[in-house]
Structure formats: structure tokens, C-alpha cells
Scaffold this motif. Sequence first.
Motif, short mmCIF file in Angstrom:
data_model
loop_
_atom_site.label_atom_id
_atom_site.label_comp_id
_atom_site.label_asym_id
_atom_site.label_seq_id
_atom_site.Cartn_x
_atom_site.Cartn_y
_atom_site.Cartn_z
N GLY A 119 3.37 1.26 1.90
CA GLY A 119 4.03 0.96 2.84
C GLY A 119 5.22 1.39 4.16
N GLN A 120 4.07 2.51 3.94
CA GLN A 120 4.56 3.57 4.59
C GLN A 120 5.39 3.38 6.21
OE1 GLN A 120 1.74 6.78 5.79
NE2 GLN A 120 0.29 5.36 5.93
N VAL A 269 5.54 -2.05 -0.72
CA VAL A 269 5.33 -0.71 -1.66
C VAL A 269 4.67 -1.33 -3.53
CG1 VAL A 269 7.04 1.24 -2.56
CG2 VAL A 269 7.13 0.20 -0.83
#
Length: 429
Positions: A119-120, A269
Motif C-alpha cells: 500500500g505504499q 495494506v
Amino acid sequence: MKILILGATGFIGSVIAARLRRGGHIVTGLARNPYRARVKHPWIDWINADLAEMTDPSNWHAMLSHHQIVINCAGALQDGLSDDLIATQEKAMLALYAAAAQSAIELVVQISARTGGAGQDQPFLATKRNADKALAASDLNHIILRPALVLGRNAHGGTALLRALAAMPFVLPLIHAQSPVETVSVDDVATLVSAAVAGEFQSGTDIDLAASGAPTLGELVIVHRNWLGLPPARVVPIPTGLARPVTWAADIAGKLGWRSPLRSTAMAVMSEGVLSRRDGQHLPSQRLATAVETLNTHPSGVQDLWFARLYLLKPLMISGLALFWILSGIIPMLAPTGASRHLLPFMPDGSAMAFTLITCFLDIALGAFVLVRPFARSALFGMLAVTLGYLAGGTFLEPSLWLDPLGPFVKVLPSILLTFATLAVLEER
């Protein structure tokens, strides 16, 4: 020490504030509603401020001049009606760092997260990462703590969802059931922040906080189910595709101001799990409590079971009321002549029609506004007032409807109880 805490009303920030207060420090918190915060935490000095509006160093100068340490616990999962991630998690922090560099601030403690992984690119992690980089590149004495999934006596967001899933009847339907999830106790986070304030860490320390072991999401939900004292239930993995409608609905709710833990950021995430960075610094000498130990420190009570069971019912209660009121306004408009006939013995045709249309639009408005978080409470009180008005007027104009076989008046009474129940569970923290 005089310490300024951002996010002092939150799940993590409130525990840190209490720990520092017990340590003899003077704590100040920022709050968008300081009056309510002061009632709940009267021992904290509260400042009325909104991080989304503090994006210039000049917004911080006066505030920082009275403090020695700043602890940032503020954060939001996703943009929405109540949250602007770029403003609160990035621009406000850059402004804070610039102002702190010109003040006597001795230490900045940043409560961050693991900002890499699946999820960066989500705004939540991207803005956290940009703020972390700016702090690391500054000349400020600073420490960055990156807790895994934080567990504690209270629950909010993802931890609240864990309890709700654990309380599901018969089976436990889970998305990403096999994803590993590291955890850390909120009390351990507060202990380490206290140690940072005491000068036990070198400036620039960047620490991952996670207890040993990484149970899967399914195992963690079972741990919570055992803690709640519920009988065993089988985990049923749910394909990601089937969860998209729920995520889509949660994202829409977020746009309306509701902070659902089922939004797309959380799902992104969780697809990889919650794990520490491989290159992160750890605390080999500091043993952190596991999920089981954290929960067992605070045995559950019936209030925890009620919360867990009501958590996922709450959005259904709100959406159910919204649908009921919107339909109650639309259906009479499809046949306004028939709907207004009850009023004809008491007023002319035109007035009866106008009154019917006005009440229809009022019903639709109340149903729409209850879906918008900032207006939900007012809409619920409006529903109660209008319902009682309808019953009083209807009783006066046509009391025989109380004995009608279809029970048009009697059936309104459960909607009143549902409205009161929704008001009772409306608060988010």
C-alpha cells in the motif's frame, strides 16, 4: 517537561498523554473540539486547532514557544469529508518542522508506520513517508516510532474491526485470512515514547515496534473471539473480488465523513499483511507484549461484547434509517393526491397538496443528511421530532389509524427505538 501532543484525543495519543502525565510532565493537546476533549481529559491543556489549517510555519510559532517536546500521534486512514491527508500528514508536519527549527523545541517524536509494501502508493502511507523523510533530513532532534497493528483496552479503526469480526455468529468470514499481522500493545508504545522523552534514544533513531511472532489475520481474530468468551467458530476465507462492493461502499462512506476501516487503503495494506521493514531498527532488549498478553492484561466485559456486536450493525442502522426516510418521502410523491386525502377534511385541496409535498421533501432531506457524518446527529434528532409531530398530528386528525390492521402508526414506534439506538452508538471514539 512541557509536551505538545498532536492527536491527543485518539486511541494511541490518549494513552501516551496519560502515561506522560503520570510521569510528571505537563501535557497540551490539539483538538478540533476542545470543549468535549476537556470534559473527557480535564488534566490536559487543550488548544483549539485543526491540523488541516496549520500548513504554514507561522501557524505554529506561538504554540511551540510554550513547549519543549512535540509528539505527533495524529493520522487518518484516507481522504474524506473529515480528513485531508496531504494537509494534515504532510503539509502541516513540514510547517511544524520549519517552525520547530526556529524555536527551542528539544525533541520531535513521530508516531509513523511501515510506509513501504503493497500500500505504499496510497495517500496514507505516501504522506507519512514524505513527512518522515523531511523530519529525518532536518536538523531537529527526533525519533521515529513505527508501531505495527496497535492493540489495547480500547479499540478504534482496525482494532475495532477485529473485535467485530470476532463476534460474528457461527462462522468468521475473512478477506486475506492468511495475511500475517504483527501487533504491539498501546501500553508498550506509550512506554517507549516515555523513554524517548527521558532521552534514552539517540537522535535519528527509527524503530519498528512489533511483538515477536506474526499470527495470521484469521488467528488474530480467533484470539479476539476467545478474549470475548465466545464459542469456537470456523474461519471462512472470502475471495478479494467479493469484498469489492463492501470496499466501494466504505470509500463512499469515507467521502461522507465516516472513517470505516474497510476502505480501500486498509484492504491494500492487508493484502500483504502488517509486517516490520526488513531494514528497520528493532529493540532486541525490549520485550513487547504479544496480542494474547495484551488482551489478557485487560479481561473483556459485557460492554466489549456489546461493542463488538454493534460495530458492524451501526452502518446498517444508519443506512436503514436513511432508506426508510428517503422512501417515505418518495412513495407519497408518486401518488400525491391519494397521500393528501387524509388532510382534505381540514384544509383546501391546494393546501393539503402543498403540505404533503413539503413533508415529503423534509423526509427525503432527513434521510440524506443522516448519511453525512457532520449532520448525522442533527438529522437523527430531526427524525425524532418529525416522527413525534407526525404521530401527534395524525392522532388528532385521524385517531382511527392507530387501530388500522396495517398499523401505520404502530409501525412507527420501532423506527423511533431504532433512531434512539443509532444515537446511542453514533460516536466514533
